[in-house]
Design a protein around this motif. Structure first.
Motif, mmCIF file in Angstrom:
data_model
loop_
_atom_site.group_PDB
_atom_site.id
_atom_site.type_symbol
_atom_site.label_atom_id
_atom_site.label_comp_id
_atom_site.label_asym_id
_atom_site.label_seq_id
_atom_site.Cartn_x
_atom_site.Cartn_y
_atom_site.Cartn_z
ATOM 1 N N ALA A 70 1.301 -1.720 0.136
ATOM 2 C CA ALA A 70 0.043 0.279 0.245
ATOM 3 C C ALA A 70 1.067 1.211 -0.214
ATOM 4 O O ALA A 70 1.986 1.013 1.104
ATOM 5 C CB ALA A 70 -1.182 0.093 0.971
ATOM 6 N N TYR A 81 -4.389 4.512 -4.832
ATOM 7 C CA TYR A 81 -4.895 3.135 -4.672
ATOM 8 C C TYR A 81 -6.235 3.303 -3.748
ATOM 9 O O TYR A 81 -7.234 2.192 -3.967
ATOM 10 C CB TYR A 81 -3.618 3.101 -3.471
ATOM 11 N N SER A 147 0.479 -3.565 -5.392
ATOM 12 C CA SER A 147 -0.252 -3.507 -3.860
ATOM 13 C C SER A 147 -1.444 -4.144 -3.985
ATOM 14 O O SER A 147 -1.317 -5.373 -4.490
ATOM 15 C CB SER A 147 -0.714 -1.768 -4.820
#
Length: 196
Positions: A70, A81, A147
């Motif tokens: 992250a 994100y 991610s």
């Protein structure tokens, strides 16, 4: 699938409790007491119950910032994100739900077919957005950095493999899907869940 694969990717201790959807275990009084939506997954961590795949992924990854799965809070990629995690949950997965479970949205046979057809069009639109982004900025959703969003996309792409609008039919999404399939964590998750 996504949460399970993340646990494996992080190499952390966890306990899985199987909820057999075919037996409607998710609708049992015991399960509804922890997740009133009657859906999976649900996470219990440090006495806290968390449901919704994207929320679980974001929560777990924030517990392990050293994983770099992250973006840092002050990173410009943090907003992207969040955007992908929310968009996949609220837009892409919503279209998936309408395609896979049209009877939950309408009651007549004619209307069901219309819902499925529209959902397929909406899915194609969503896939085109992601494919274009991966083409321009890939190989991962955040560019050159893997991610949690990539695990979420993999899960949804996997679900779509038998749909009329499949993620695998889009070149750059399929490249992403194949790259995720090669990850040890994903392979372990699929083996443990008995899926291929």
């Amino acid at each position: 699938m996504a949460s399970h694969a993340i646990f494996e990717e992080l190499n952390i201790d966890y306990e899985m409790v199987e909820i057999d959807l075919s037996k409607k275990m998710q609708k049992s009084a015991e399960y509804l007491a922890i997740n009133p939506n009657g859906k999976v997954p649900t996470l219990l961590h440090n006495g806290q119950i968390i449901y919704e795949s994207a929320a679980i992924l974001m929560y777990i990854l924030d517990q392990y910032p050293e994983s770099r799965l992250a973006p840092d809070l002050n990173s410009p990629k943090r907003g992207i994100y969040y955007q992908y995690m929310s968009w996949m949950s609220n837009t892409l997965q919503e279209a998936i739900d309408r395609w896979a479970h049209p009877e939950q949205f309408v009651s007549t046979e004619n209307a069901i077919q219309e819902v499925v057809e529209q959902a397929a069009l909406d899915l194609s639109h969503c896939w085109s957005i992601i494919d274009k982004e991966l083409s321009s900025n890939g190989p991962w959703l955040l560019g050159d950095t893997l991610s949690g969003a990539d695990f979420h996309l993999f899960m949804i792409a996997y679900w779509s493999r038998c749909y009329t609008s499949r993620a695998q039919d889009w070149t750059h999404i399929n490249d992403h899907y194949q790259a995720m399939l090669k990850r040890d964590a994903v392979q372990t998750m699929m083996l443990q869940e008995g899926i291929n």
